[in-house]
Write an enzyme that holds these catalytic residues in place. Structure first.
Site, short mmCIF file in Angstrom:
data_model
loop_
_atom_site.label_atom_id
_atom_site.label_comp_id
_atom_site.label_asym_id
_atom_site.label_seq_id
_atom_site.Cartn_x
_atom_site.Cartn_y
_atom_site.Cartn_z
CB CYS A 1 -0.93 -0.01 1.21
SG CYS A 1 -1.99 1.44 1.32
CB CYS B 1 -0.71 2.47 4.00
SG CYS B 1 -2.29 1.90 3.37
CG ASP B 2 3.05 1.13 4.53
OD1 ASP B 2 2.54 1.69 5.52
OD2 ASP B 2 2.94 -0.09 4.30
C1 LIG Z 1 0.29 -3.94 5.61
C2 LIG Z 1 -0.89 -2.99 5.50
C3 LIG Z 1 -0.76 -1.70 5.95
C4 LIG Z 1 -1.84 -0.82 5.87
N1 LIG Z 1 -1.69 0.44 6.36
C5 LIG Z 1 -2.74 1.28 6.33
C6 LIG Z 1 -2.63 2.59 6.87
O1 LIG Z 1 -1.56 3.00 7.34
N2 LIG Z 1 -3.73 3.38 6.83
C7 LIG Z 1 -4.92 2.97 6.30
O2 LIG Z 1 -5.88 3.73 6.30
N3 LIG Z 1 -5.04 1.75 5.76
C8 LIG Z 1 -4.00 0.90 5.77
N4 LIG Z 1 -4.11 -0.35 5.23
C9 LIG Z 1 -5.39 -0.72 4.59
C10 LIG Z 1 -6.42 -1.06 5.67
O3 LIG Z 1 -5.86 -2.04 6.52
C11 LIG Z 1 -7.70 -1.57 5.04
O4 LIG Z 1 -8.20 -0.62 4.14
C12 LIG Z 1 -8.75 -1.84 6.11
O5 LIG Z 1 -8.25 -2.73 7.08
C13 LIG Z 1 -10.01 -2.44 5.50
O6 LIG Z 1 -10.89 -2.70 6.54
P1 LIG Z 1 -12.06 -3.78 6.42
O7 LIG Z 1 -12.73 -3.76 7.74
O8 LIG Z 1 -12.84 -3.56 5.21
O9 LIG Z 1 -11.33 -5.18 6.20
P2 LIG Z 1 -10.11 -5.93 6.88
O10 LIG Z 1 -9.29 -5.07 7.72
O11 LIG Z 1 -9.48 -6.67 5.77
O12 LIG Z 1 -10.84 -6.98 7.84
C14 LIG Z 1 -11.54 -8.06 7.30
C15 LIG Z 1 -12.08 -8.89 8.44
O13 LIG Z 1 -12.93 -9.90 7.92
C16 LIG Z 1 -12.66 -11.12 8.58
N5 LIG Z 1 -13.11 -12.21 7.71
C17 LIG Z 1 -12.73 -12.53 6.46
N6 LIG Z 1 -13.41 -13.60 6.02
C18 LIG Z 1 -14.24 -13.96 7.03
C19 LIG Z 1 -15.21 -15.01 7.21
N7 LIG Z 1 -15.45 -15.91 6.26
N8 LIG Z 1 -15.87 -15.08 8.39
C20 LIG Z 1 -15.66 -14.16 9.37
N9 LIG Z 1 -14.77 -13.15 9.25
C21 LIG Z 1 -14.07 -13.07 8.10
C22 LIG Z 1 -11.17 -11.09 8.87
O14 LIG Z 1 -10.84 -11.99 9.93
C23 LIG Z 1 -11.01 -9.62 9.27
O15 LIG Z 1 -11.32 -9.47 10.64
C24 LIG Z 1 -3.06 -1.25 5.30
C25 LIG Z 1 -3.19 -2.56 4.84
C26 LIG Z 1 -2.13 -3.43 4.94
C27 LIG Z 1 -2.28 -4.85 4.45
#
Ligand SMILES: Cc1cc2nc3c(=O)[nH]c(=O)nc-3n(C[C@H](O)[C@H](O)[C@H](O)COP(=O)(O)OP(=O)(O)OC[C@H]3O[C@@H](n4cnc5c(N)ncnc54)[C@H](O)[C@@H]3O)c2cc1C
Length: 318
Positions: free
Chosen positions: A140, A143-144
């Protein structure tokens, strides 16, 4: 607990996923007195638990560690009555309400459902790449990128995202190499033109990454590349590697129960509603554009408010 065919409980709101989207939805539905059940999946707290510094989430002027931030999200949601369980949903039945959500041999009935299962960045699958994740290897740039100020870095990929990330990184980095396995890009003409005209971007055509150097140094010092046309192996000195080869939305468990686009992202309207009444979707499992914690949290809030309004309407009609 009952068998797979029994109903173990009935909930007003079931939230699938516990990243910023799911836990924000949990906070809002909990504060609407709906006692949501959050099925957290294999990665409680979501993607941010795999990173270190988060510097762009509003409210933390000194930054915060990803896992710590997600613990705060969970604590806040639980404080108002959200129930979080480390369970992975394997199947949903959405033919009629209440919907059925299957996990670990149990079935829970849901009057409304919020899907927030996120997406996973695709990695190359190299051992060295995994050893250096968050130590110079990231997926990302938004992000980084800031952490790589003044450093030479590489982006791998050939689509719009790769061009966008490479162009963005030139704000901080004097040189950005784009490693691509072919001799032409998949990216749209406008994105290609913008990147190829940028003097800080240098294309490395017909090449794959064999190894990220150097796990022994515990940081990225370079890349071992193979030219697919000449078979020549070379080393490129860089301090960062940005993966831009796509994301995989975590929607396979839905098995066609909800509409997805051609890359597997869930399709919703602007109010996070899916085509099924009372089923909402938010965060990165819908959003292939922004992919940020704050946007995921924002849409999680939308889904929660929509679910509360939906349930209120149902009560009035009953
Ligand atoms: C290394 C890294 C660094 C990042 N740094 C930043 C940053 O600095 N700032 C920023 O804004 N964004 C950052 N991001 C992006 C950010 O993490 C994502 O945009 C954000 O987490 C998305 O949130 P979400 O809740 O949609 O999904 P996610 O955070 O992906 O969470 C998905 C959830 O769904 C659950 N899940 C999946 N399948 C199932 C299932 N079948 N049953 C039950 N649960 C399930 C998982 O266990 C998880 O808890 C970064 C991403 C990464 C990978």
């Amino acid at each position: 607990m009952g068998s797979d065919n029994d109903t173990d409980s009935r909930q007003k709101v079931v939230i699938v996923g516990s990243g910023p989207a799911g836990l924000t939805a949990a906070l809002y539905t909990a504060r609407a007195n709906l006692t949501p059940l959050v099925l957290e999946g294999d990665e409680p707290g979501g993607q941010l638990t795999t990173t270190t510094d988060v510097e762009n989430f509003p409210g933390f002027p000194d930054g915060i560690q990803g896992p710590e931030m997600m613990n705060l999200f969970r604590t806040q949601a639980e404080k108002f009555g959200a129930v979080c369980q480390r369970e992975k949903v394997t199947r949903v039945e959405l033919e009629s309400r209440p919907y059925k959500v299957h996990y670990a041999g149990k079935v829970v009935e849901a009057e409304s459902l919020i899907i927030s299962t996120g997406a996973s960045a695709k990695y190359l699958g190299l051992e060295s790449e995994q050893l250096l994740r968050n130590k110079g290897v990231t997926a990302c740039a938004t992000c980084d990128g800031f952490f790589f100020k003044g450093m030479e870095v590489a982006v791998v990929g050939g689509g719009d995202t790769a061009m966008e990330e490479a162009t963005f990184l030139t704000r901080f980095c004097p040189k950005v190499y784009v490693i691509h396995r072919r001799d032409k890009l998949r990216a749209s003409k406008v994105m290609q033109d913008r990147a190829l005209k940028n003097e800080k971007i240098q294309m490395v055509w017909d090449s794959t990454i064999e190894e990220v150097l150097d796990p022994a140094a515990d940081k990225v010092t370079g890349l071992k590349l193979r030219n697919l046309k000449t078979d020549e192996v070379s080393e490129l000195a860089v301090e960062g590697l940005f993966l831009a080869i796509g994301h995989r939305p975590n929607t396979a468990f839905l098995d066609g129960a909800l509409k997805v686009n051609d890359t597997g992202y869930l399709v919703t309207d602007e109010r996070t509603r899916t085509a099924k009444p009372g089923v909402f979707a938010c965060g990165d499992c819908v959003d292939f554009r922004y992919r940020q914690a704050v946007t995921a949290a924002g849409t999680g809030c939308q889904s929660a408010m929509e679910a509360a309004w939906f349930l209120e309407e149902q009560d009035q009609e009953a």
